[in-house]
Design an enzyme around this catalytic site. Structure first.
Site, PDB file in Angstrom:
ATOM      1  N   LYS A   1     -34.888 -49.342  50.283  1.00  0.00           N
ATOM      2  CA  LYS A   1     -35.405 -48.350  49.337  1.00  0.00           C
ATOM      3  C   LYS A   1     -36.025 -48.998  48.103  1.00  0.00           C
ATOM      4  O   LYS A   1     -37.027 -48.505  47.584  1.00  0.00           O
ATOM      5  CB  LYS A   1     -34.298 -47.380  48.923  1.00  0.00           C
ATOM      6  CG  LYS A   1     -33.911 -46.396  50.013  1.00  0.00           C
ATOM      7  CD  LYS A   1     -33.074 -45.262  49.469  1.00  0.00           C
ATOM      8  CE  LYS A   1     -32.851 -44.188  50.519  1.00  0.00           C
ATOM      9  NZ  LYS A   1     -32.110 -43.032  49.977  1.00  0.00           N
TER      10      LYS A   1
ATOM     11  N   LYS B   1     -37.931 -36.750  58.629  1.00  0.00           N
ATOM     12  CA  LYS B   1     -38.769 -35.768  57.942  1.00  0.00           C
ATOM     13  C   LYS B   1     -39.927 -36.428  57.197  1.00  0.00           C
ATOM     14  O   LYS B   1     -40.902 -35.759  56.854  1.00  0.00           O
ATOM     15  CB  LYS B   1     -37.923 -34.957  56.961  1.00  0.00           C
ATOM     16  CG  LYS B   1     -37.396 -35.760  55.788  1.00  0.00           C
ATOM     17  CD  LYS B   1     -36.584 -34.908  54.848  1.00  0.00           C
ATOM     18  CE  LYS B   1     -36.055 -35.731  53.677  1.00  0.00           C
ATOM     19  NZ  LYS B   1     -37.103 -36.325  52.857  1.00  0.00           N
TER      20      LYS B   1
ATOM     21  N   LYS C   1     -36.575 -43.807  64.368  1.00  0.00           N
ATOM     22  CA  LYS C   1     -35.688 -42.676  64.156  1.00  0.00           C
ATOM     23  C   LYS C   1     -36.493 -41.430  63.790  1.00  0.00           C
ATOM     24  O   LYS C   1     -37.473 -41.505  63.051  1.00  0.00           O
ATOM     25  CB  LYS C   1     -34.699 -43.005  63.030  1.00  0.00           C
ATOM     26  CG  LYS C   1     -33.609 -41.968  62.813  1.00  0.00           C
ATOM     27  CD  LYS C   1     -32.645 -42.437  61.736  1.00  0.00           C
ATOM     28  CE  LYS C   1     -31.566 -41.394  61.471  1.00  0.00           C
ATOM     29  NZ  LYS C   1     -30.643 -41.823  60.397  1.00  0.00           N
TER      30      LYS C   1
END
Length: 351
Positions: A130, A216, A213
């Site tokens: 991140k 969204k 994976k």
């Protein structure tokens, strides 16, 4: 295990020494997908039927480690709660709440910030992913995220945490923090929480690329099934899912080098409460032109009632707020005495 655990084995308290209790949380980041449902939410529903106390949390404090629009955060928290309830979570059987309504989470996290080591945090894969090359501009909350996650779990002396494979490292760090706390203060107060990773579709992959994976954040909406999709959208996405030209095999070994085929079979198995071997005994030898309609019909039958109930609940925000407010009160009945005892162990005075 981290470098802090060499002499801590003696104070590592097995989860079996504690009352069995399940805790898990999901970030209210919006855009619930089939991956959230099969990988987490449906398993949460199953666990509430085992007789073990279950607590499930919308971790809104984790969400703000990156900036969130306040109105969007409120909407997404309610949407996640609606997803839990529509999936079958019964507030009479499970405690459902949002993290920020239980201030003990943040209070215990501060204790754990003083237990955890900088090196542990720097090694966390999620921090590296991140923050990336922009680490100096990332929030302190994002760096300390795993200490709050440990507090989420240990605040309830949770013995088991259902997680996806990508979250297993955080549970391992939770065990490190518990072990170091127990060792440093000469107690056996926090359990060695066990991750629970199981099920045919624990990790649901993209419908466009079986090596990634389902997410969204993927630019292509065709890569995922959203829990708010209607029947036509669900069926269309499955019909257009990427596959290969070969027929389905009769044994699981035949899926080893076929990620898209493996993903669709896993999804079918999970939705059908079955396993891959049983599915392949049924569909082995079929072409995808035969299998995809079977999967589409099954997916629509399972998911349509959930999306309908989610839509109803989102039109009744007061109903959602009442449920998670009551859940927060129940959660605090467990959390408060554990935090108070933690303060006593650490040496803090409260008049």
């Amino acid at each position: 295990m981290s470098d802090a655990t060499q002499s801590e084995t003696a104070t590592q308290t097995s989860a079996t020494a504690f009352q069995p209790r399940v805790f898990s949380g999901i970030q209210p980041s919006g855009g619930l997908t089939l991956g959230n449902y099969l990988g987490a939410m449906r398993r949460f529903v199953d666990m509430q039927e085992t007789g073990i106390q279950t607590l499930y949390c919308m971790v809104d404090m984790h969400a703000i480690t990156v900036w969130q629009d306040p109105e969007a955060l409120r909407r997404q928290t309610r949407e996640l709660a609606a997803g839990f309830i529509a999936s079958g979570l019964d507030p009479r059987k499970s405690i459902l709440f949002n993290q920020s309504q239980v201030p003990e989470h943040a209070q215990l996290a501060w204790i754990f910030n003083s237990v955890a080591r900088m090196g542990w945090m720097q090694r966390m894969t999620q921090w590296k992913d991140k923050a990336g090359k922009n680490a100096q501009n990332a929030s302190l909350g994002l760096f300390a995220y795993p200490a709050l996650m440990a507090a989420d779990i240990l605040l309830y002396h949770a013995t088991h945490v259902p997680v996806g494979e990508d979250q297993k490292q955080h549970v391992e760090l939770t065990r490190d923090i518990a072990a170091k706390f127990n060792h440093d203060y000469g107690v056996e107060f926090f359990p060695m929480t066990e991750p629970v990773i199981e099920g045919a579709a624990t990790r649901v992959m993209s419908l466009r690329d079986g090596s990634k994976k389902m997410s969204k954040s993927d630019p292509s909406d065709m890569s995922r099934i959203n829990m708010t999709d209607d029947d036509e959208a669900i069926a269309n996405k499955i019909r257009k899912a990427r596959t290969d030209a070969d027929a389905l095999p009769s044994e699981a070994a035949g899926l080893a080098e076929r990620p898209e085929a493996r993903n669709l079979v896993n999804i079918y198995a999970a939705l059908n409460d079955s396993d891959v071997d049983s599915v392949l005994r049924e569909v082995g030898g079929k072409q995808f032109s035969e299998f995809k309609p079977m999967l589409a019909d099954l997916a629509v039958a399972k998911l349509s009632p959930i999306s309908t109930e989610m839509a109803r609940l989102m039109q009744a925000p007061d109903e959602i707020d009442a449920i998670i407010g009551a859940g927060a009160l129940e959660a605090r009945k467990i959390a408060t005495p554990i935090l108070e005892k933690t303060y006593d162990i650490v040496g803090m005075i409260r008049s």
